[in-house]
Design a protein around this motif. Structure first.
Motif, PDB file in Angstrom:
ATOM      1  N   UNK A 181       0.857  -1.186   0.000  1.00  0.00           N
ATOM      2  CA  UNK A 181       0.000   0.000   0.000  1.00  0.00           C
ATOM      3  C   UNK A 181       0.891   1.233   0.000  1.00  0.00           C
ATOM      4  N   UNK A 182       0.591   2.174  -0.864  1.00  0.00           N
ATOM      5  CA  UNK A 182       1.405   3.391  -0.901  1.00  0.00           C
ATOM      6  C   UNK A 182       0.559   4.573  -1.361  1.00  0.00           C
ATOM      7  N   UNK A 183       1.159   5.719  -1.219  1.00  0.00           N
ATOM      8  CA  UNK A 183       0.524   6.976  -1.544  1.00  0.00           C
ATOM      9  C   UNK A 183       1.514   7.675  -2.485  1.00  0.00           C
ATOM     10  N   UNK A 184       1.291   7.512  -3.777  1.00  0.00           N
ATOM     11  CA  UNK A 184       2.341   7.850  -4.750  1.00  0.00           C
ATOM     12  C   UNK A 184       2.517   9.352  -4.898  1.00  0.00           C
ATOM     13  N   UNK A 185       3.772   9.771  -4.841  1.00  0.00           N
ATOM     14  CA  UNK A 185       4.148  11.114  -5.279  1.00  0.00           C
ATOM     15  C   UNK A 185       5.092  10.917  -6.457  1.00  0.00           C
TER      16      UNK A 185
ATOM     17  N   UNK B 140       5.766   6.061   0.110  1.00  0.00           N
ATOM     18  CA  UNK B 140       5.730   5.541   1.475  1.00  0.00           C
ATOM     19  C   UNK B 140       5.305   4.076   1.428  1.00  0.00           C
ATOM     20  N   UNK B 141       5.925   3.252   2.236  1.00  0.00           N
ATOM     21  CA  UNK B 141       5.498   1.855   2.342  1.00  0.00           C
ATOM     22  C   UNK B 141       4.576   1.784   3.553  1.00  0.00           C
ATOM     23  N   UNK B 142       3.268   1.917   3.286  1.00  0.00           N
ATOM     24  CA  UNK B 142       2.284   1.971   4.370  1.00  0.00           C
ATOM     25  C   UNK B 142       2.023   0.546   4.830  1.00  0.00           C
TER      26      UNK B 142
ATOM     27  N   UNK C 128      -6.686 -11.554   7.815  1.00  0.00           N
ATOM     28  CA  UNK C 128      -7.045 -10.433   8.689  1.00  0.00           C
ATOM     29  C   UNK C 128      -5.768  -9.641   9.003  1.00  0.00           C
ATOM     30  N   UNK C 129      -5.810  -8.377   8.678  1.00  0.00           N
ATOM     31  CA  UNK C 129      -4.630  -7.512   8.784  1.00  0.00           C
ATOM     32  C   UNK C 129      -4.958  -6.312   9.648  1.00  0.00           C
ATOM     33  N   UNK C 130      -3.901  -5.640  10.115  1.00  0.00           N
ATOM     34  CA  UNK C 130      -4.103  -4.348  10.781  1.00  0.00           C
ATOM     35  C   UNK C 130      -3.241  -3.287  10.095  1.00  0.00           C
ATOM     36  N   UNK C 131      -3.896  -2.249   9.573  1.00  0.00           N
ATOM     37  CA  UNK C 131      -3.121  -1.133   9.020  1.00  0.00           C
ATOM     38  C   UNK C 131      -2.397  -0.405  10.154  1.00  0.00           C
ATOM     39  N   UNK C 132      -1.156  -0.005   9.885  1.00  0.00           N
ATOM     40  CA  UNK C 132      -0.362   0.711  10.886  1.00  0.00           C
ATOM     41  C   UNK C 132      -0.306   2.178  10.463  1.00  0.00           C
ATOM     42  N   UNK C 133      -0.795   3.069  11.304  1.00  0.00           N
ATOM     43  CA  UNK C 133      -0.812   4.492  10.917  1.00  0.00           C
ATOM     44  C   UNK C 133       0.607   5.028  10.748  1.00  0.00           C
ATOM     45  N   UNK C 134       1.424   4.812  11.733  1.00  0.00           N
ATOM     46  CA  UNK C 134       2.826   5.262  11.703  1.00  0.00           C
ATOM     47  C   UNK C 134       3.663   4.276  12.492  1.00  0.00           C
ATOM     48  N   UNK C 135       4.922   4.109  12.182  1.00  0.00           N
ATOM     49  CA  UNK C 135       5.622   4.740  11.066  1.00  0.00           C
ATOM     50  C   UNK C 135       5.370   3.987   9.769  1.00  0.00           C
ATOM     51  N   UNK C 136       5.778   4.606   8.667  1.00  0.00           N
ATOM     52  CA  UNK C 136       5.790   3.907   7.381  1.00  0.00           C
ATOM     53  C   UNK C 136       7.196   3.985   6.830  1.00  0.00           C
ATOM     54  N   UNK C 137       7.523   3.075   5.901  1.00  0.00           N
ATOM     55  CA  UNK C 137       8.775   3.233   5.162  1.00  0.00           C
ATOM     56  C   UNK C 137       8.630   4.438   4.238  1.00  0.00           C
ATOM     57  N   UNK C 138       9.718   4.898   3.696  1.00  0.00           N
ATOM     58  CA  UNK C 138       9.647   5.950   2.667  1.00  0.00           C
ATOM     59  C   UNK C 138      10.765   5.689   1.678  1.00  0.00           C
ATOM     60  N   UNK C 139      10.387   5.357   0.463  1.00  0.00           N
ATOM     61  CA  UNK C 139      11.356   4.989  -0.570  1.00  0.00           C
ATOM     62  C   UNK C 139      11.272   6.063  -1.647  1.00  0.00           C
ATOM     63  N   UNK C 140      12.395   6.696  -1.975  1.00  0.00           N
ATOM     64  CA  UNK C 140      12.339   7.747  -2.995  1.00  0.00           C
ATOM     65  C   UNK C 140      13.577   7.688  -3.878  1.00  0.00           C
ATOM     66  N   UNK C 141      13.402   8.085  -5.115  1.00  0.00           N
ATOM     67  CA  UNK C 141      14.530   8.081  -6.052  1.00  0.00           C
ATOM     68  C   UNK C 141      14.231   8.998  -7.225  1.00  0.00           C
ATOM     69  N   UNK C 142      15.293   9.474  -7.843  1.00  0.00           N
ATOM     70  CA  UNK C 142      15.198  10.217  -9.099  1.00  0.00           C
ATOM     71  C   UNK C 142      15.958   9.427 -10.154  1.00  0.00           C
ATOM     72  N   UNK C 143      15.299   9.196 -11.269  1.00  0.00           N
ATOM     73  CA  UNK C 143      15.931   8.452 -12.359  1.00  0.00           C
ATOM     74  C   UNK C 143      16.069   9.410 -13.536  1.00  0.00           C
TER      75      UNK C 143
END
Ligand SMILES: O=c1[nH]c(=O)c2[nH]c(=O)[nH]c2[nH]1
Length: 307
Positions: free
Chosen positions: A191-195, A262-264, A285-300
């Motif tokens: 799950x992620x929130x794409x920028x 973000x790796x939610x 059955x899963x539980x979403x974790x509000x925080x923390x999340x991973x954050x993976x970023x790159x410029x190609x």
């Protein structure tokens, strides 16, 4: 008095909100909702150091100008074209403006479909993402003749595209040491929130005026969703790289693509204490974790051509 000098300055109006309606003769209407930030830099030092406002274009006037330009423009989309219109207006109108910084954010409204018919003037908001552009136009010193009087750097994109897949994502083979508790997994929720943003290769406003910005947006959005869905992801990093690479491959007008994902985390719940199997093939059955999340970023970026 401390021995100081003014290192940098810019000012303007932020979050100017605007809706532009385009009315066609056949009754069909178009709608664009934007939020604009416009900042000016240039010969404004005296307003800071000498308390001299002579050259200050009031931020209130900057706001008014955005509305006047929206009125005079047939439409304010693609937002990159309207950002160019705003920047060029300030560079043309005020000799002492050296640089204009414009940020536009567009909130997408979808046309309503009523009785299987696209409605002529009613819209709905059902997307969380926003389309954006950041434009920096800089006056060139002594540019005469054929070259444009300013250079323009445009970085466009979208943010807050929420996506989730229930399988087709794994993560293993990472460092295992005394700090590691995470298990390897060959099947997890992703799950992620794409920028996602892309920088235009050209800085020539005449080339940029001819650019099909909607095509760049559509291509980038399509690759983002398709690769997210179809990629057998071994990590967020590898999936991110595939999205950026596909966009660069298909859009020669883009010089580089930047993503932040973000790796939610949505982890399985331990139901063993209740005698219930909720791991491996039984996991549902899963539980979403509000925080923390991973954050993976790159410029190609596009590899420079070898000479
Ligand atoms: O795709 C991932 N990349 C990581 O770097 C990472 N780290 C982590 O704990 N989970 C994940 N997932």
């Amino acid at each position: 008095m401390a021995d100081v000098n003014l290192k940098a300055q810019r000012y303007g109006k932020r979050k100017v909100r605007l809706v532009k309606v385009v009315r066609h003769a056949n009754g069909r209407q178009e709608l664009a909702e934007l939020t604009a930030t416009v900042l000016l830099a240039g010969d404004f030092e005296a307003s800071y150091t000498e308390a001299d406002n002579k050259k200050v274009v009031a931020t209130d006037s900057i706001k008014n100008t955005v509305y006047v330009l929206a009125k005079k423009s047939t439409q304010v989309v693609p937002i990159e074209q309207f950002a160019l219109t705003i920047a060029e207006h300030f560079l043309r109108t005020y000799d002492h403006v050296a640089q204009v910084w414009v940020e536009l954010e567009q909130r997408p409204w979808d046309r309503m479909v009523i009785n299987n018919q696209a409605h002529p003037h009613s819209f709905t908001q059902n997307k969380g993402w926003r389309r954006t552009t950041q434009l920096v136009a800089t006056r060139k010193a002594g540019s005469e003749g054929t070259s444009a009087p300013w250079s323009v750097v445009i970085e466009s994109g979208f943010h807050d595209l929420c996506v989730l897949k229930t399988t087709g994502s794994a993560f293993s083979g990472f460092v295992r040491d005394q700090y590691t508790t995470l298990s390897e997994t060959n099947d997890r929720i992703l799950c992620t929130n794409v920028q996602n943003s892309w920088k235009l290769a050209s800085t020539d406003p005449r080339v940029l005026r001819m650019t099909d910005f909607d095509h760049l947006f559509d291509t980038s959005m399509a690759h983002t969703t398709r690769i997210f869905a179809d990629d057998n992801s071994v990590s967020v990093q590898a999936t991110l790289y595939r999205i950026a690479t596909a966009t660069l491959r298909d859009c020669p007008a883009i010089a580089e693509a930047s993503l932040a994902l973000p790796n939610i985390h949505i982890f399985g719940v331990d139901l063993a204490p209740f005698g219930l199997a909720n791991t491996g093939a039984d996991l549902d059955v899963y539980k979403p974790v509000s925080d923390p999340s991973g954050l993976i970023s790159a410029t190609v970026q596009r590899a420079k051509a070898r000479l």
